[in-house]
Design an enzyme around this catalytic site. Structure first.
Site, short mmCIF file in Angstrom:
data_model
loop_
_atom_site.label_atom_id
_atom_site.label_comp_id
_atom_site.label_asym_id
_atom_site.label_seq_id
_atom_site.Cartn_x
_atom_site.Cartn_y
_atom_site.Cartn_z
N GLU A 327 0.84 -1.19 0.00
CA GLU A 327 0.00 0.00 0.00
C GLU A 327 0.88 1.24 0.00
O GLU A 327 1.76 1.38 0.85
CB GLU A 327 -0.90 0.04 1.24
CG GLU A 327 -2.01 -0.98 1.26
CD GLU A 327 -2.95 -0.76 2.42
OE1 GLU A 327 -4.14 -1.09 2.28
OE2 GLU A 327 -2.51 -0.27 3.49
N CYS A 328 0.64 2.13 -0.94
CA CYS A 328 1.32 3.42 -1.02
C CYS A 328 2.85 3.23 -0.97
O CYS A 328 3.44 2.76 -1.92
CB CYS A 328 0.82 4.37 0.08
SG CYS A 328 1.17 6.11 -0.25
N GLY A 329 3.49 3.56 0.16
CA GLY A 329 4.93 3.37 0.24
C GLY A 329 5.34 1.93 0.00
O GLY A 329 6.37 1.65 -0.64
#
Length: 436
Positions: A327-329
């Protein structure tokens, strides 16, 4: 289950409500109360500060992303507490244009639903009696919202305080505290908001200072009495179920943004959460059914991640037979490369073709509604999810198939669809809950 509660809110971001929240949590805990904290909205960072202040896990409550049943299930985490303190986000009435699970994502939605009286933290710097007009507008904007009073922040002098109080008295607004201006009572920040709790050099001392400050300048006894008017009844509901049985979860300074209600739901459903640290070059558990890389600040640790050969090799080995999700990073780390703010390119896992850059900054912020085009571990294709996206990276390359059809809260399609390759999946949004 009924527990007295109230909400600390503000007219806007940056007024000092987090300082007030942390000071009240610690002061009431010092008085022997078990305080259950909550955070309205999708903020990733504040709940960890809440926990540090009072010793209990803090949970997000989100009227746009969550169903009524999920909100009630999370509210039931207050069972056994003496009192609830919830912190609002942005301005009290700020939300999106379209309603979600129970509302528009505004703190007022949660306070109204729970019956929590609102204490408004007002920054009175640069004004005097005029602050009462702001307070009166918030108090009367929604007659169904229980409004308890205000805490004045950044008061310049005793004379300033007298003038502001005079205006509040004329408007019929109760003043519950007046905090003198102090430049040292701030938390360090970076581009996503506050620096994470684990990174604060002396967090416990800072929170103790906030508590002493609140004791000196706010009426804690009256605040406790106000909370007795707001009783929360947690109805029967269920927390989200896990996407796998044994979940290897990256957890360190680079991977830290996971919503607490998700982890609690996974554990209660019998899943095993197996933490590991990529920054320490630890491999995920060899018998894990799923590796989950949360968001965080990988751009600040891109060099060590690129050098974590044991972690990266184990990730490749796992992806050969079992799912990996970021997720994201975490998604960026699964990609081909991450370019930091100085323009230096760091090779990442290469399990996806994604290339992201922080040298070309662009803010991506808002709620997300997603319909999966491919499965994420145990979440089947066509599953609909609600989440939140907040980052400053720019996509330079994303050659893999899109993972989901993603829209914002108004139903407008966004380009950040996530992507997948084989068993490896990634999204820029952080999952909050399955959609209604």
């Amino acid at each position: 289950m009924t527990v007295p509660g109230l909400m600390i809110a503000a007219p806007a971001s940056g007024t000092g409500k987090t300082t007030v929240m942390l000071g009240l949590l610690r002061a009431l805990r010092e008085d022997g109360l078990a305080i259950q904290p909550f955070k309205s909205g999708p903020d990733y960072i504040d709940p960890a500060f809440h926990r540090a202040a009072c010793g209990r896990a803090s949970f997000n409550l989100d009227s746009w992303a969550m169903t009524p049943g999920l909100i009630d299930a999370i509210a039931a985490e207050a069972s056994g507490a003496d009192m609830i303190l919830a912190e609002g986000s942005m301005g009290l009435y700020d939300g999106v244009a379209s309603a979600g699970g129970t509302g528009y994502g505004a703190s007022a939605d949660i306070a109204r639903r729970m019956g929590w009286p609102v204490i408004l933290v007002i920054d009175v710097s640069g004004q005097a009696q005029s602050a009462a007009a702001t307070a009166m507008g918030f108090a009367r904007f929604d007659p169904d919202l229980p409004f308890a009073g205000v805490i004045l922040n950044r008061v310049a002098s005793p004379r300033h305080e007298r003038l502001v109080r005079r205006g509040m008295e004329a408007a019929g607004i109760r003043v519950l505290g007046a905090l003198p201006r102090r430049g040292d009572l701030t938390l360090p920040e970076r581009h996503l908001g506050l620096v994470q709790a684990v990174e604060h050099p002396d967090l416990d001392r800072a929170i103790a200072d906030y508590a002493a400050f609140l004791r000196d300048h706010a009426d804690l006894a009256v605040i406790r009495d106000i909370a007795a008017a707001g009783l929360t009844g947690g109805a029967a509901g269920r927390l989200p179920i896990p996407p796998a049985q044994r979940i290897a979860l990256a957890r360190d300074a680079a991977f830290s943004f996971t919503y607490p209600h998700l982890l609690e739901g996974w554990r209660r459903a019998g899943a095993e959460i197996l933490p590991f640290s990529p920054l320490a070059d630890e491999a995920p558990a060899i018998d894990a059914d799923l590796v989950w890389l949360p968001g965080g600040y990988p751009e600040l640790h891109a060099g060590p991640i690129a050098s974590a050969s044991r972690f990266l090799a184990a990730l490749h080995h796992h992806a050969g037979t079992r799912p990996v999700h970021g997720e994201c990073g975490g998604y960026m780390v699964l990609g081909e490369a991450l370019i930091d703010k100085d323009g230096q390119r760091h090779a990442m896992a290469g399990l996806l073709g994604l290339v992201t850059s922080y040298a070309q900054r662009r803010m991506h912020l808002g709620y997300r509604h997603a319909r999966l085009l491919a499965p994420i571990a145990g979440m089947a294709a066509d599953t609909t999810l609600r989440g939140h996206e907040f980052h400053y990276s720019t996509i330079l390359d994303q050659p893999d198939a899109p993972l989901a059809h993603v829209t914002d809260a108004d139903g407008v399609a966004v380009a950040e669809t996530g992507s997948y390759r084989g068993r490896v999946t990634g999204t820029f949004f952080h999952m909050i809950a399955p959609a209604p």
